[in-house]
Design a protein around this motif. Structure first.
Motif, PDB file in Angstrom:
ATOM      1  N   PRO A   1     -15.627  -5.768   8.673  1.00 53.90           N
ATOM      2  CA  PRO A   1     -14.542  -5.178   9.451  1.00 53.90           C
ATOM      3  C   PRO A   1     -15.024  -4.723  10.819  1.00 53.90           C
ATOM      4  O   PRO A   1     -16.221  -4.487  11.032  1.00 53.90           O
TER       5      PRO A   1
ATOM      6  N   VAL B   1     -11.166  -0.890  12.540  1.00 55.53           N
ATOM      7  CA  VAL B   1     -10.661  -0.890  11.163  1.00 55.53           C
ATOM      8  C   VAL B   1     -11.376   0.179  10.341  1.00 55.53           C
ATOM      9  O   VAL B   1     -10.749   0.947   9.602  1.00 55.53           O
TER      10      VAL B   1
ATOM     11  N   LEU C   1      -4.581  -3.294   6.724  1.00 53.97           N
ATOM     12  CA  LEU C   1      -5.950  -3.476   7.209  1.00 53.97           C
ATOM     13  C   LEU C   1      -6.886  -3.874   6.071  1.00 53.97           C
ATOM     14  O   LEU C   1      -7.737  -4.762   6.239  1.00 53.97           O
TER      15      LEU C   1
ATOM     16  N   ARG D   1      -2.936   1.232   6.482  1.00 51.76           N
ATOM     17  CA  ARG D   1      -4.285   0.987   5.958  1.00 51.76           C
ATOM     18  C   ARG D   1      -4.268  -0.128   4.908  1.00 51.76           C
ATOM     19  O   ARG D   1      -5.232  -0.887   4.788  1.00 51.76           O
TER      20      ARG D   1
END
Length: 431
Positions: free
Chosen positions: A65, A69, A54, A51
């Motif tokens: 996003p 995501v 991301l 994460r």
């Protein structure tokens, strides 16, 4: 971790803070071993390290996003187990909260998701509105099976017990005997409706040991619900309202502490200094009040209620709420208090893993929440205890749906051991 933010981006205080957090990550992956979603799913993108990649890409590009995501970030419980494990001290909580803020600003969710989140934000921060929502939900419960996902889940979670009575705004509960401390109790939102016995036990216990307890006029929701959904404006508004309410008490007769008996709220209050760090009027006061904030177990250890003998010799399985053990770094205090009060306390396997409640997670991510709940309940039931103790109403509701063992708040057991009534959650007589 290398970052590629521009000087223009770094002028944004949020990006500057995010870059500092990101640069602290050394890709070690220790966090994955204690992450609940990675434990269940085995997907690197559902681990803290995944994460973080991301979120870094989302913030660096500045673009909205993708749904993929957002899905991975939504699956994060914000249990903060990764922060306990991280050897580099990466402040994942501040990073994921910033990412959620950016998602709220740039990503358009499906209509059903927007509706559920709007309902939660409208009802839960207000005990009055939430009480009415519970009453209306009971009428609609027969139709729960017709509604998909989170909407049906909300109806199925409506409790059968009558809604509790919120504490009066501005109420003062005098100390018994000589006053040793004067404390402000955060009354809570959902908790007051679901189980008003927790606040009642807290007030009895504190006043018995020399605390004057006040419910500061104007104080209300801590703001955590909105904050963790990425809604910064209402979250900061709630924080400022509470700070001003407690400021008034300090200016009057003073305060020795601001007390929370809901671990998620307590973690939020202790972060007020960071959240309002750029507020020209309240930054200093917010930091001071964050320093005054304590969980009820911390205050009781400071008071020192001493040994006691409970009316019944109960064995207790202690569930450590994530916001308490990982967020507030309180691990042994509640157990020590329960043992000193005469209870036999045992701890479950995988005590670091979340039960799946996590604020509104059990509504928004019901499938994963149920798997975590059943796993946690299995470990607790394996101890064969007479009751389960927890310091967070969300955990209590979550676990209560999965086990036949009574689930009660730690403070209710302590109050009972020191002369209060038998906790209602234990069943049977309550005198």
């Amino acid at each position: 971790m290398q970052t590629r933010f521009t000087d223009e981006q770094r002028a944004d205080p949020d990006i500057a803070a995010a870059e500092g957090i990101l640069r602290g990550c050394v890709h070690c992956g220790f966090c994955s071993a204690t992450c609940p979603t990675y434990t269940l799913l085995g997907d690197e993108l559902d681990s803290p390290r995944g994460r973080i990649y991301l979120m870094k890409e989302m913030l660096e590009t500045g673009e909205a996003p993708s749904a993929k995501v957002v899905g991975h970030i939504d699956r994060c419980l914000s249990c903060l187990s990764c922060m306990t494990t991280c050897p580099s001290g990466v402040h994942y909580m501040h990073l994921v909260d910033l990412a959620r803020k950016r998602i709220a600003e740039t990503f358009r969710r499906p209509l059903a998701d927007r509706l559920v989140r709007a309902l939660l934000l409208a009802a839960m921060p207000s005990p009055a509105r939430f009480g009415w929502a519970v009453r209306l939900g009971r009428l609609a419960q027969p139709f729960a099976g017709l509604l998909p996902g989170p909407l049906g889940r909300m109806l199925r979670m409506v409790p059968s017990a009558p809604a509790g009575r919120p504490l009066p705004d501005g109420a003062v509960y005098p100390a018994e005997g000589e006053r040793r401390f004067r404390v402000a109790l955060l009354a809570g939102c959902v908790q007051q409706v679901l189980d008003d016995g927790i606040n009642a036990a807290t007030i009895r216990l504190l006043t018995r040991f020399g605390c004057e307890v006040v419910v500061a006029r104007g104080a209300g929701c801590c703001g955590a619900l909105a904050h963790h959904m990425g809604k910064e404006a209402p979250a900061l508004e709630a924080a400022r309202r509470n700070i001003r309410a407690w400021q008034s008490e300090i200016a009057g007769e003073g305060l020795d502490a601001v007390v929370s008996n809901t671990s998620g709220c307590g973690a939020m209050l202790k972060d007020y200094g960071y959240l309002l760090r750029d507020d020209p009027e309240l930054a200093e006061t917010a930091a001071a009040l964050a320093g005054l904030t304590c969980d009820i177990s911390e205050l009781l250890q400071r008071i020192g209620p001493g040994p006691a003998t409970p009316p019944e010799p109960l064995s207790i399985a202690y569930h450590s709420a994530c916001a308490l053990q990982h967020g507030q770094k309180i691990e042994t205090g509640p157990v020590e208090l329960l043992r000193e009060a005469g209870f036999a306390v045992s701890l479950p396997a995988e005590g670091h893993l979340c039960c799946g409640s996590a604020g509104t997670y059990n509504i928004l991510q019901p499938a994963l929440a149920d798997r975590l709940r059943d796993r946690k309940a299995g470990h607790l039931e394996a101890l064969g205890a007479d009751a389960i103790a927890a310091g967070n109403i969300g955990c209590m509701v979550q676990l209560g749906d999965a086990t036949g063992t009574p689930v009660v708040h730690t403070v209710e057991l302590l109050d009972w051991a020191h002369g209060g009534p038998r906790p209602r959650g234990l069943g049977g007589r309550t005198g």
